[in-house]
Design a protein around this motif. Structure first.
Motif: not given
Ligand code: SF4
Lengths: 370, 348
Positions: A1, A46-47, A50-51, A361, A364, B256, B321, B323, B325-326, B328, B332-335, B337, B339
């Motif tokens: 963002m 924030y995933g 992954d880092l 989160y 996946f 994001e 799926h 999905f 996904e984003m 961030t 990192g990655s996140r779903l 989802d 609500l």
């Protein structure tokens, strides 16, 4: 963002992550537990995993107030509101937590019980003022962070002579839970210590973790960069064979904590000799009860609420998840019989619960792996 | 008989309240309709005072949508339930790429509701409709007993027409398409939330409530082959994207860092533990179009006052799926989802 603030800076994060990758010793694994559900949520949101290098494993702790509330305490609230026909005010998350035989406050509400969702205990007080003819009970849960506001509001009710208001107190304490986790053994190499809780109690109450159990603990804020910094600090200590309590969250936490809030808690509550935690069992000196001087505002004393024991769903692995011995995705019903819409266990309810965080989160990853 | 004989005393708007008789079908109801609703919405269809409106429709595909509006508080920074009920339905019609023409409005009023507030709401609706060039051509009012409503509920239904060659539907989103968003998210929901008496935050956040049909018209002119449009209202951006992914049988990948978000919304969200991705918007739209047309569509959006902050926020991908996904800001990655339940402020 489109924002770049100090604690979310992607580039700073990449830099810290690179530093951590360099710092980890090639032939060893690091198991780090974040105590707080707030941290678990941030990790997934924030995933952060992954880092990190594969050799660092994050284990999710029991610091989620909704998750650790045992079925019996929940069932007691359902029975109270139905028996006394009073107004029960509760945080929204609690409405979906299973009590005995899968009953919930939400189902009780559908059966006609007057259960109101509130955002804070002050809302409940307001409802009591507006309905002097009804008895209003607030379902209080939470660690040391939410305890001082409970004390303030009971005080207020006393000063106003508000006799139709009382609190069903389920406040619990962080250090005894940590003590129980350490006593049970396990493979945790270091702890990420609570953020908001520590602003109240300070860093001093965690000293036993380092002193008696030789594990490092670093208090961290809830922002993702806070967490990466705390992880880097833990890796440094572990590599150096050190075990001390460090504070990454210095902008909010001091060694002694918030003395005023501690005073309020001391005045209003006594420590219960023992209290049941979902997943951790009965822990000595781990929860608070309202002092006898304030019995009038204590729902347990006022309505003589009987203690209730209730079994969890037989497929539920919440206990193991809360102790960090199982990963949410190791539970056989994760994402199938147990979803946020139909939770079988409490960890799937609150956003701070590990199962809910993974479900929302991280699903996946599981899909990609299978 | 003259009007004056029928209603010898005018409605006391300043001090009066809704009473059960205002819904009873008698003289009191007729007076309420005449002095409040007809005066504000005035147009040729309402003037006939028939039970329904009659109008000719150009030979073309018709679009129809309905939406019920309940909001607490009724007045919030940047708008009120009145303009919201007009914008909401105009936007639903516009999301088919249509030009909205007529609205019907139905009111459920609670006994005791101040007439002065009702007048403010009705005038706000009239102004919103006039600005949008859409007529409110028929309506209804009912009154419920005190305690059985939340002041006022408004249901609006809209009709519009779609130009030939325009086929906009969520099911058309396909792998490879670009996902565009018209502006910053979360403003309506946060503006309303900040006014709830138990939160009462002092923030500069204003609801983004607005009618989007003119923006849509500009977009359809630039890129007639837009695959999909959706206004991410209740449930926010995350919900709208999941709905589209489900309907079209695809997945989505978001960045994001590309999603416009203003600082006060971010800060309040952070404080309350609410994710702006799930917060309602009332003046924003999502568009999905072929990747090759994305830049052209983006330029058309940015040329319109309601799309100045438009951005390409991600792309549609094949994903069994479905999905969303984003990536961030953090790397990192996140779903993202669906609500579940209501989003609630954190307690930890
Ligand atoms: S998936 Fe559900 S039942 Fe299994 S541990 Fe998590 S909350 Fe408990």
């Amino acid at each position: 963002m489109k924002y770049l603030d100090e604690f979310r800076d992607g580039q700073l994060a990449q830099g810290l992550a690179a530093h951590i990758r360099q710092a980890v010793a090639p032939n060893r694994h690091y198991a780090l537990m974040e105590f707080c559900g707030g941290h678990t949520h941030a990790i997934c949101r924030y995933g952060i995993e992954d880092l990190l290098p594969d050799t660092i494993r994050l284990i999710h702790g029991p610091g989620c107030p909704v998750c650790v509330l045992p079925s019996g305490r929940l069932q007691a609230a359902i029975e109270l509101v139905e028996r006394e026909r009073l107004i029960l005010c509760s945080y929204g998350d609690l409405l979906r937590v299973p009590g005995a035989h899968g009953d919930t406050l939400l189902k009780a509400k559908a059966r006609g019980a007057d259960i109101r969702m509130v955002y804070s205990i002050s809302d409940a007080l307001e409802i009591a003022r507006a309905h002097p003819e009804r008895s209003v009970v607030f379902f209080a849960i939470g660690f040391e962070t939410t305890t001082p506001p409970t004390a303030v509001v009971i005080r207020q009710a006393q000063q106003e002579g508000l006799r139709n208001f009382s609190v069903y107190c389920n406040h619990v304490l962080t250090p005894p839970a940590l003590r129980a986790l350490l006593a049970a053994g396990g493979e945790v190499d270091g702890f990420i210590g609570p953020a908001h809780v520590s602003t109240i109690i300070g860093s001093q109450p965690y000293e036993f973790v380092a002193r008696d159990h030789q594990r490092p603990l670093v208090i961290a804020g809830f922002e993702p960069l806070d967490m990466l910094r705390a992880i880097a600090m833990l890796i440094r200590q572990i590599n150096a064979g050190e075990a001390i309590v460090e504070n990454e969250y210095t902008r909010a936490v001091s060694a002694a904590g918030n003395r005023k809030a501690q005073g309020l808690m001391e005045e209003m509550f006594r420590v219960r000799p023992t209290f049941e935690w979902r997943g951790l069992g009965w822990l000595p000196d781990s929860a608070l009860a309202i002092r006898p001087e304030f019995a009038e505002w204590d729902a347990e004393q006022r309505f003589e609420m009987p203690p209730i024991q209730a079994a969890d769903h037989k497929a539920c692995a919440c206990g193991e998840v809360l102790r960090g011995v199982k990963h949410p995705q190791d539970c056989t019903v994760f994402g199938t019989a147990c979803t946020p819409e139909h939770p079988l266990g409490s960890c799937m309810v609150s956003a701070e619960g590990a199962c809910a965080a993974y479900y929302h989160y991280g699903r996946f990853r599981q899909a990609a792996a299978s | 008989m003259s009007r004056r004989d029928l209603f010898p005393r005018r409605l006391d708007i300043a001090h009066g309240c809704i009473e059960m008789t205002h819904g009873g079908g008698g003289r009191a109801m007729a007076q309420l309709i005449e002095e409040l609703f007809l005066t504000a919405f005035d147009n040729e269809w309402l003037r006939t005072q028939d039970d329904c409106a009659q109008f000719a429709i150009p030979a073309s595909r018709l679009v129809m949508a309905t939406d019920s509006h309940v909001v607490s508080p009724l007045f919030f920074p940047g708008g009120d339930i009145g303009c919201l009920s007009v914008h909401g339905t105009i936007n639903d019609v516009a999301m088919a790429g249509a030009r909205p023409l007529y609205l019907a409005a139905s009111f459920i009023l609670e006994e005791g509701f101040p007439l002065a507030d009702l007048k403010r709401i009705v005038e706000s609706m009239a102004q919103a409709a006039r600005q949008a060039g859409v007529a409110i051509v028929t309506g209804d009012t009912k009154v419920v007993e005190r305690g059985k409503g939340d002041g006022v509920f408004i249901t609006t239904t809209g009709i519009g027409i779609v130009a030939a060659g325009v086929t906009i539907s969520a099911s058309r989103a396909q792998p490879g398409d670009a996902i565009l968003l018209s502006g910053a998210i979360g403003e309506h929901g946060m503006a309303v939330l900040s006014q709830r008496e138990n939160l009462s935050f002092d923030t500069p956040i204003q609801s983004d409530t607005a009618a989007l049909h003119e923006l849509v018209a500009a977009m359809v002119t630039a890129v007639p082959d837009i695959h999909c449009l959706r206004d991410p209202t209740r449930g926010g951006l995350a919900t709208a994207l999941n709905e589209i992914a489900q309907q079209a049988g695809v997945g989505m990948r978001l960045q994001e860092a590309a999603i416009p978000l203003r600082e006060p919304v971010r800060a309040l969200g952070e404080f309350l533990g609410l994710d702006p991705l799930y917060i309602a918007n009332e003046g924003k739209l999502l568009a999905i179009c072929p990747a090759a047309a994305a830049d052209k569509l983006l330029a058309a959006m940015r040329d319109h006052p309601l799309g100045q902050e438009a951005a390409i926020i991600g792309q549609v991908v094949a994903d069994d799926h479905h999905f969303v996904e984003m990536k961030t800001v953090f790397g990192g990655s996140r779903l993202v989802d669906w609500l579940s339940g209501e989003q609630l402020p954190r307690i930890c």
